[in-house]
Design a protein around this motif. Sequence first.
Motif, PDB file in Angstrom:
ATOM      1  N   ARG A 159      39.117  50.036  44.435  1.00 21.06           N
ATOM      2  CA  ARG A 159      39.740  50.372  43.163  1.00 21.06           C
ATOM      3  C   ARG A 159      41.116  49.734  43.056  1.00 21.06           C
ATOM      4  NH1 ARG A 159      42.412  56.260  43.261  1.00 21.06           N
ATOM      5  NH2 ARG A 159      43.804  55.061  41.922  1.00 21.06           N
ATOM      6  N   ASP A 160      41.525  49.538  41.812  1.00 15.31           N
ATOM      7  CA  ASP A 160      42.898  49.143  41.551  1.00 15.31           C
ATOM      8  C   ASP A 160      43.723  50.419  41.487  1.00 15.31           C
ATOM      9  OD1 ASP A 160      45.116  47.579  40.932  1.00 15.31           O
ATOM     10  OD2 ASP A 160      44.021  46.346  39.497  1.00 15.31           O
ATOM     11  N   MET A 161      45.000  50.330  41.029  1.00 11.77           N
ATOM     12  CA  MET A 161      45.798  51.544  40.912  1.00 11.77           C
ATOM     13  C   MET A 161      45.140  52.512  39.939  1.00 11.77           C
ATOM     14  SD  MET A 161      49.652  49.998  41.091  1.00 11.77           S
ATOM     15  CE  MET A 161      49.281  48.643  39.973  1.00 11.77           C
ATOM     16  N   ASN A 162      44.612  51.981  38.838  1.00 13.01           N
ATOM     17  CA  ASN A 162      43.789  52.778  37.942  1.00 13.01           C
ATOM     18  C   ASN A 162      42.414  52.889  38.594  1.00 13.01           C
ATOM     19  OD1 ASN A 162      42.439  53.969  35.828  1.00 13.01           O
ATOM     20  ND2 ASN A 162      43.317  52.642  34.268  1.00 13.01           N
ATOM     21  N   PRO A 163      41.910  54.104  38.834  1.00 18.54           N
ATOM     22  CA  PRO A 163      40.712  54.256  39.666  1.00 18.54           C
ATOM     23  C   PRO A 163      39.412  53.784  39.044  1.00 18.54           C
ATOM     24  CG  PRO A 163      41.367  56.374  38.761  1.00 18.54           C
ATOM     25  CD  PRO A 163      42.461  55.397  38.421  1.00 18.54           C
ATOM     26  N   TRP A 164      39.414  53.473  37.775  1.00 16.26           N
ATOM     27  CA  TRP A 164      38.152  53.095  37.143  1.00 16.26           C
ATOM     28  C   TRP A 164      38.384  51.933  36.208  1.00 16.26           C
ATOM     29  CZ3 TRP A 164      34.426  55.094  39.695  1.00 16.26           C
ATOM     30  CH2 TRP A 164      33.112  54.959  39.237  1.00 16.26           C
ATOM     31  N   PRO A 165      37.496  50.937  36.119  1.00 20.19           N
ATOM     32  CA  PRO A 165      36.171  50.921  36.730  1.00 20.19           C
ATOM     33  C   PRO A 165      36.220  50.520  38.207  1.00 20.19           C
ATOM     34  CG  PRO A 165      36.503  48.925  35.478  1.00 20.19           C
ATOM     35  CD  PRO A 165      37.711  49.787  35.236  1.00 20.19           C
ATOM     36  N   ARG A 166      35.197  50.934  38.911  1.00 24.83           N
ATOM     37  CA  ARG A 166      35.045  50.589  40.323  1.00 24.83           C
ATOM     38  C   ARG A 166      34.890  49.078  40.453  1.00 24.83           C
ATOM     39  NH1 ARG A 166      31.409  54.027  44.361  1.00 24.83           N
ATOM     40  NH2 ARG A 166      31.506  52.724  46.233  1.00 24.83           N
ATOM     41  N   ILE A 167      35.459  48.505  41.510  1.00 26.09           N
ATOM     42  CA  ILE A 167      35.375  47.064  41.744  1.00 26.09           C
ATOM     43  C   ILE A 167      34.233  46.785  42.717  1.00 26.09           C
ATOM     44  CG2 ILE A 167      36.591  45.064  42.731  1.00 26.09           C
ATOM     45  CD1 ILE A 167      39.195  46.386  41.727  1.00 26.09           C
ATOM     46  N   PRO A 168      33.292  45.903  42.357  1.00 28.20           N
ATOM     47  CA  PRO A 168      32.170  45.597  43.261  1.00 28.20           C
ATOM     48  C   PRO A 168      32.672  44.975  44.567  1.00 28.20           C
ATOM     49  CG  PRO A 168      31.756  44.766  41.034  1.00 28.20           C
ATOM     50  CD  PRO A 168      33.189  45.172  41.075  1.00 28.20           C
ATOM     51  N   LEU A 169      31.919  45.195  45.627  1.00 27.35           N
ATOM     52  CA  LEU A 169      32.284  44.664  46.934  1.00 27.35           C
ATOM     53  C   LEU A 169      32.492  43.154  46.888  1.00 27.35           C
ATOM     54  CD1 LEU A 169      32.669  45.053  49.985  1.00 27.35           C
ATOM     55  CD2 LEU A 169      30.180  44.899  50.249  1.00 27.35           C
ATOM     56  N   GLY A 170      31.652  42.457  46.150  1.00 27.51           N
ATOM     57  CA  GLY A 170      31.748  40.997  46.076  1.00 27.51           C
ATOM     58  C   GLY A 170      32.981  40.503  45.348  1.00 27.51           C
ATOM     59  N   GLU A 171      33.700  41.409  44.686  1.00 34.00           N
ATOM     60  CA  GLU A 171      34.912  41.028  43.950  1.00 34.00           C
ATOM     61  C   GLU A 171      36.157  41.666  44.547  1.00 34.00           C
ATOM     62  OE1 GLU A 171      34.340  41.862  39.779  1.00 34.00           O
ATOM     63  OE2 GLU A 171      32.289  41.112  39.806  1.00 34.00           O
ATOM     64  N   VAL A 172      36.096  42.008  45.837  1.00 31.97           N
ATOM     65  CA  VAL A 172      37.193  42.716  46.498  1.00 31.97           C
ATOM     66  C   VAL A 172      38.515  41.962  46.394  1.00 31.97           C
ATOM     67  CG1 VAL A 172      36.672  41.725  48.768  1.00 31.97           C
ATOM     68  CG2 VAL A 172      37.909  43.893  48.604  1.00 31.97           C
ATOM     69  N   GLU A 173      38.457  40.625  46.339  1.00 29.99           N
ATOM     70  CA  GLU A 173      39.699  39.856  46.316  1.00 29.99           C
ATOM     71  C   GLU A 173      40.439  39.953  44.984  1.00 29.99           C
ATOM     72  OE1 GLU A 173      39.940  36.182  48.697  1.00 29.99           O
ATOM     73  OE2 GLU A 173      37.804  36.475  49.091  1.00 29.99           O
ATOM     74  N   LYS A 174      39.864  40.682  44.037  1.00 30.48           N
ATOM     75  CA  LYS A 174      40.623  40.992  42.822  1.00 30.48           C
ATOM     76  C   LYS A 174      41.836  41.856  43.141  1.00 30.48           C
ATOM     77  CE  LYS A 174      37.155  40.760  39.109  1.00 30.48           C
ATOM     78  NZ  LYS A 174      36.435  41.559  38.068  1.00 30.48           N
ATOM     79  N   ILE A 175      41.660  42.693  44.166  1.00 33.65           N
ATOM     80  CA  ILE A 175      42.772  43.586  44.530  1.00 33.65           C
ATOM     81  C   ILE A 175      43.264  43.365  45.948  1.00 33.65           C
ATOM     82  CG2 ILE A 175      42.111  45.383  42.883  1.00 33.65           C
ATOM     83  CD1 ILE A 175      41.535  46.449  46.295  1.00 33.65           C
ATOM     84  N   ALA A 176      42.434  42.757  46.815  1.00 38.12           N
ATOM     85  CA  ALA A 176      42.815  42.524  48.207  1.00 38.12           C
ATOM     86  C   ALA A 176      42.938  41.023  48.440  1.00 38.12           C
ATOM     87  CB  ALA A 176      41.786  43.138  49.154  1.00 38.12           C
ATOM     88  N   TYR A 177      44.082  40.493  48.084  1.00 39.54           N
ATOM     89  CA  TYR A 177      44.368  39.070  48.264  1.00 39.54           C
ATOM     90  C   TYR A 177      45.624  38.965  49.133  1.00 39.54           C
ATOM     91  CZ  TYR A 177      47.244  40.594  44.340  1.00 39.54           C
ATOM     92  OH  TYR A 177      48.098  41.306  43.537  1.00 39.54           O
TER      93      TYR A 177
END
Length: 315
Positions: free
Chosen positions: A274-292
């Motif tokens: 999740r980002d700071m806003n908990p929704w929508p959930r981020i798919p595992l394959g797109e983890v680098e949207k928040i974990a870069y």
Amino acid sequence: MIDVAELTDSTNLIGNPQALRQRYLDDGVVFLRGVIDPELMAWGREKYREALTAEGLIDPAIEAPVWTGKKTDTWRPCDAIGTTVWHEVVKQPLLNEVMRDIFADDPVWIPIAAHRSGLPTGPVEEGQDIFAGRHQDGFYNEGMLFTICWMPVRDVAMDRGSFAVAPGTHHRGSLHDTSLPGNAIPREAIAEDAWRSASFRVGDVLIFNYLTAHTALPNPSDEIRMSLDVRAIPASAPQPVIGSVDRVEGRDVTIRTEDEGLVTVHLSEETLIRDMNPWPRIPLGEVEKIAYPGAHVMAMARTDRSVTVLRRNFY
């Protein structure tokens, strides 16, 4: 008109660790008056005003934070303050004494802090669900056994955008319905007479469990409601891995921490990303949207370093 039953004032329990802790265990809520230094909050309030002025949301020439009517795409504009205010608030001696008594342990303040600015929502309509924002923080932060401390940055009357909790709901587990949009808690899950609120004054603190249902109330005034909420975990409880991302390799995220150096945690399809806003959930394959690389994150990891929740943090 917004009319919610009054919170139980537990201020008289300060200095009585056993009674204070029992109130927290029984109700999942402890409401205290006059815990935070008003001068500190007045200083913090000016920081909020600067952030709101920068967004064009208030006129700095007007003492009251009257909304200009301007819209903003910034989620929580006052988070631009950074750690300036909340780092000072969590140093307050009486707040730490209270939390130590509630936990029967030292509190560890974690970097989940929200500088909230509740815009006016318009007149309350007949039959309106005034508790529509009901939720439990624990649903979005599995495994983090934190306690929330919510406090007004400016006095707020119950009928001008206050805050409400439902004592005792922490005994019921998760009330969220995953079949509903946004995994909402159904209106009928919590009786309307179970909710409690107050007209809060600067210096007050509302302390509640991660599974206690809570919500902001409608704000039919013309002013922006200012509040702050911070979170602490007992020192003996499992602690999240906190730091900045060093690298991401497949399902593994390596985090650079202050205490342990590099720590690698493992994600799965079950991990709530999740980002700071908990929704929508981020798919595992797109983890680098928040974990870069360089991103501030928090991972709640089990002893085998498998992760229940990975979230990006502002701080």
